[in-house]
Design a protein around this motif. Sequence first.
Motif, PDB file in Angstrom:
ATOM      1  N   ALA A   1      -6.420   1.845   3.896  1.00 36.59           N
ATOM      2  CA  ALA A   1      -5.918   0.466   4.038  1.00 36.59           C
ATOM      3  C   ALA A   1      -5.550  -0.102   2.675  1.00 36.59           C
ATOM      4  N   GLN A   2      -6.418   0.105   1.692  1.00 36.85           N
ATOM      5  CA  GLN A   2      -6.110  -0.412   0.351  1.00 36.85           C
ATOM      6  C   GLN A   2      -4.825   0.222  -0.178  1.00 36.85           C
ATOM      7  N   HIS A   3      -4.667   1.481   0.126  1.00 33.51           N
ATOM      8  CA  HIS A   3      -3.479   2.200  -0.328  1.00 33.51           C
ATOM      9  C   HIS A   3      -2.226   1.630   0.371  1.00 33.51           C
TER      10      HIS A   3
ATOM     11  N   GLN B   1      -9.733  -7.264   2.260  1.00 34.16           N
ATOM     12  CA  GLN B   1      -9.442  -5.919   1.750  1.00 34.16           C
ATOM     13  C   GLN B   1      -8.568  -6.041   0.511  1.00 34.16           C
ATOM     14  N   LYS B   2      -8.766  -5.081  -0.381  1.00 33.74           N
ATOM     15  CA  LYS B   2      -8.070  -5.153  -1.670  1.00 33.74           C
ATOM     16  C   LYS B   2      -6.715  -4.442  -1.605  1.00 33.74           C
ATOM     17  N   TYR B   3      -5.929  -4.660  -2.640  1.00 35.11           N
ATOM     18  CA  TYR B   3      -4.758  -3.823  -2.946  1.00 35.11           C
ATOM     19  C   TYR B   3      -4.817  -3.554  -4.435  1.00 35.11           C
TER      20      TYR B   3
ATOM     21  N   ILE C   1     -12.677  13.715   0.203  1.00 37.47           N
ATOM     22  CA  ILE C   1     -11.642  12.665   0.286  1.00 37.47           C
ATOM     23  C   ILE C   1     -10.986  12.569  -1.089  1.00 37.47           C
ATOM     24  N   LYS C   2     -11.807  12.357  -2.123  1.00 35.07           N
ATOM     25  CA  LYS C   2     -11.307  12.405  -3.500  1.00 35.07           C
ATOM     26  C   LYS C   2     -11.597  13.802  -4.050  1.00 35.07           C
ATOM     27  N   ARG C   3     -10.694  14.321  -4.858  1.00 34.09           N
ATOM     28  CA  ARG C   3     -10.887  15.665  -5.414  1.00 34.09           C
ATOM     29  C   ARG C   3     -11.250  15.611  -6.887  1.00 34.09           C
TER      30      ARG C   3
HETATM   31  N1  FAQ Z   1      -7.250  -1.952  -7.865  1.00 39.02           N
HETATM   32  O1  FAQ Z   1     -15.814   3.248  -6.324  1.00 39.02           O
HETATM   33  P1  FAQ Z   1     -14.398   3.071  -6.750  1.00 39.02           P
HETATM   34  C1  FAQ Z   1       1.075   2.750  -5.208  1.00 39.02           C
HETATM   35  C2  FAQ Z   1     -11.870  -0.909  -5.972  1.00 39.02           C
HETATM   36  S1  FAQ Z   1      -0.227   3.333  -6.124  1.00 39.02           S
HETATM   37  C3  FAQ Z   1      -7.942  -2.598  -6.899  1.00 39.02           C
HETATM   38  O2  FAQ Z   1     -13.932   3.893  -7.884  1.00 39.02           O
HETATM   39  P2  FAQ Z   1     -12.681   4.495  -4.901  1.00 39.02           P
HETATM   40  C4  FAQ Z   1       2.457   3.356  -5.396  1.00 39.02           C
HETATM   41  C5  FAQ Z   1     -12.193   0.137  -4.916  1.00 39.02           C
HETATM   42  O3  FAQ Z   1     -11.344   0.027  -3.804  1.00 39.02           O
HETATM   43  C6  FAQ Z   1      -1.607   2.205  -5.952  1.00 39.02           C
HETATM   44  N2  FAQ Z   1      -9.148  -2.190  -6.472  1.00 39.02           N
HETATM   45  O4  FAQ Z   1     -13.449   3.210  -5.481  1.00 39.02           O
HETATM   46  C7  FAQ Z   1       3.454   2.380  -5.857  1.00 39.02           C
HETATM   47  C8  FAQ Z   1     -13.613  -0.216  -4.595  1.00 39.02           C
HETATM   48  O5  FAQ Z   1     -13.577  -1.341  -3.748  1.00 39.02           O
HETATM   49  P3  FAQ Z   1     -14.621  -1.659  -2.532  1.00 39.02           P
HETATM   50  C9  FAQ Z   1      -2.480   2.449  -4.758  1.00 39.02           C
HETATM   51  C10 FAQ Z   1      -9.661  -1.085  -7.053  1.00 39.02           C
HETATM   52  O6  FAQ Z   1     -12.005   4.068  -3.664  1.00 39.02           O
HETATM   53  C11 FAQ Z   1       3.968   2.470  -7.135  1.00 39.02           C
HETATM   54  C12 FAQ Z   1     -14.183  -0.661  -5.929  1.00 39.02           C
HETATM   55  O7  FAQ Z   1     -13.058  -1.054  -6.711  1.00 39.02           O
HETATM   56  N3  FAQ Z   1      -3.030   3.744  -4.751  1.00 39.02           N
HETATM   57  O8  FAQ Z   1       0.828   1.888  -4.458  1.00 39.02           O
HETATM   58  C13 FAQ Z   1      -8.989  -0.362  -8.053  1.00 39.02           C
HETATM   59  O9  FAQ Z   1     -13.598   5.662  -4.834  1.00 39.02           O
HETATM   60  C14 FAQ Z   1       4.910   1.552  -7.600  1.00 39.02           C
HETATM   61  C15 FAQ Z   1     -14.979   0.430  -6.640  1.00 39.02           C
HETATM   62  O10 FAQ Z   1     -14.139   1.519  -7.093  1.00 39.02           O
HETATM   63  C16 FAQ Z   1      -4.130   4.059  -4.031  1.00 39.02           C
HETATM   64  O11 FAQ Z   1      -4.710   3.212  -3.377  1.00 39.02           O
HETATM   65  C17 FAQ Z   1      -7.734  -0.844  -8.451  1.00 39.02           C
HETATM   66  N4  FAQ Z   1      -7.016  -0.243  -9.413  1.00 39.02           N
HETATM   67  O12 FAQ Z   1     -11.582   4.806  -6.016  1.00 39.02           O
HETATM   68  C18 FAQ Z   1       3.913   1.357  -5.034  1.00 39.02           C
HETATM   69  C19 FAQ Z   1      -4.548   5.515  -4.063  1.00 39.02           C
HETATM   70  N5  FAQ Z   1      -9.766   0.680  -8.429  1.00 39.02           N
HETATM   71  O13 FAQ Z   1     -13.786  -1.655  -1.317  1.00 39.02           O
HETATM   72  C20 FAQ Z   1       4.854   0.428  -5.512  1.00 39.02           C
HETATM   73  C21 FAQ Z   1      -5.687   5.837  -3.119  1.00 39.02           C
HETATM   74  C22 FAQ Z   1     -10.891   0.612  -7.708  1.00 39.02           C
HETATM   75  O14 FAQ Z   1     -15.663  -0.599  -2.534  1.00 39.02           O
HETATM   76  C23 FAQ Z   1       5.344   0.541  -6.806  1.00 39.02           C
HETATM   77  N6  FAQ Z   1      -6.925   5.300  -3.564  1.00 39.02           N
HETATM   78  N7  FAQ Z   1     -10.821  -0.447  -6.882  1.00 39.02           N
HETATM   79  O15 FAQ Z   1     -15.124  -3.019  -2.882  1.00 39.02           O
HETATM   80  C24 FAQ Z   1      -7.756   5.933  -4.458  1.00 39.02           C
HETATM   81  O16 FAQ Z   1      -7.478   6.985  -4.951  1.00 39.02           O
HETATM   82  C25 FAQ Z   1      -9.084   5.275  -4.733  1.00 39.02           C
HETATM   83  O17 FAQ Z   1      -9.336   4.320  -3.743  1.00 39.02           O
HETATM   84  C26 FAQ Z   1      -9.160   4.609  -6.160  1.00 39.02           C
HETATM   85  C27 FAQ Z   1     -10.527   3.897  -6.291  1.00 39.02           C
HETATM   86  C28 FAQ Z   1      -9.059   5.664  -7.245  1.00 39.02           C
HETATM   87  C29 FAQ Z   1      -8.068   3.544  -6.339  1.00 39.02           C
END
Ligand code: FAQ
Length: 313
Positions: free
Chosen positions: A38-40, A104-106, A215-217
């Motif tokens: 969802a965040q993604h 939920q975050k973005y 889920i994460k690698r």
């Molecule tokens: N921003 O324990 P972790 C795109 C939150 S690319 C906001 O390390 P996790 C392409 C995290 O959700 C961008 N929140 O969490 C594009 C957790 O929150 P919660 C999107 C952040 O999940 C390009 C808390 O902090 N990509 O859109 C951020 O293991 C150009 C603790 O953190 C994805 O979403 C942040 N930067 O690792 C579009 C990729 N970092 O709910 C348009 C998939 C962390 O527990 C133009 N997601 N948080 O309170 C992931 O790989 C992972 O979810 C991470 C975070 C690496 C983002």
Amino acid sequence: MDEELHEHFTRTIERDQRVEPRDWMPSGYRRTLVRQIAQHAHSEIIGMQPEGNWITRAPSLRRKAILLAKVQDEAGHGLYLYSAAETLGVDRAELTDKLLSQKQKYSSIFNYPTLTFADIGVIGWLVDGAAIVNQVPLCRCSYGPYGRAMVRICKEESFHQRQGYELLMTMMNGTSRQREMVQDATDRWWWPSLMMFGPPDGDSPNTRQSMEWGIKRHTNDELRQKFVDMTVPQAEALGVRLPDSGLVYNPERGHYDFSEPDWDEFRRVLEGNGPCNAQRIERRREAHRDGAWVREAAAAHAAKQQQRGREAV
Ligand code: FAQ
């Protein structure tokens, strides 16, 4: 029975096989996936705003066509990802509500403004570049629908990164004012791009379990390092300076050392106090309100089709 199912799930993960929607899965696994996907998805949809802002002001027809295609791709990525989340039993409308009510975050990155057209190039180069480093490993995510969605998304992200780099190359070969614009945009986007990888591993509550579940690698810090190592030679080729005096190659580690991002700023942005958080959410709420008639029309059409189907039986 429960134990057997749990064992089957554990074996699937151990053998690096895929978990599919109809398979039993622990509730924590499902919750984590819904949160991350969802965040993604929200990030892709909100991520259309900073660049969409420049479509009407693109400097040429070619740049406008490229930018339109990129922003449309981002809408598509949001849709694949919401669909992947729906296979886990959540509804897209429910996820949209959670975005709009800020439950939920973005991604933090989309709370920064795009001040000049050079930002469009730098977003492609750094933001899509960071997204690729983060997302290529997600193609091997243990949850099938998410991993498969990521394959197509990564291919498109690769085009996004290249168009950004090509735009910057053109500007760097232009006037001194254009070169200054590229440097200024790089200075502003460098640190927020490093923050995209999430908090340092020691402060990341989810990484350990998400890695155990496949889920994460990689950890957040591993991917951040990979991005820095990959980007430094690209900056050199471009002729821009990355704004970090601590950025030096460390031959012992075989990696670039770099300074810590400002994690207080990261926390402020996550808490809703970044430069554009309020504007981004307000714009998204407005777009949702404006789209109400489309949702109503689609629902009325679907009901009519169903009714006709029943009458035909
Ligand atoms: N921003 O324990 P972790 C795109 C939150 S690319 C906001 O390390 P996790 C392409 C995290 O959700 C961008 N929140 O969490 C594009 C957790 O929150 P919660 C999107 C952040 O999940 C390009 C808390 O902090 N990509 O859109 C951020 O293991 C150009 C603790 O953190 C994805 O979403 C942040 N930067 O690792 C579009 C990729 N970092 O709910 C348009 C998939 C962390 O527990 C133009 N997601 N948080 O309170 C992931 O790989 C992972 O979810 C991470 C975070 C690496 C983002």
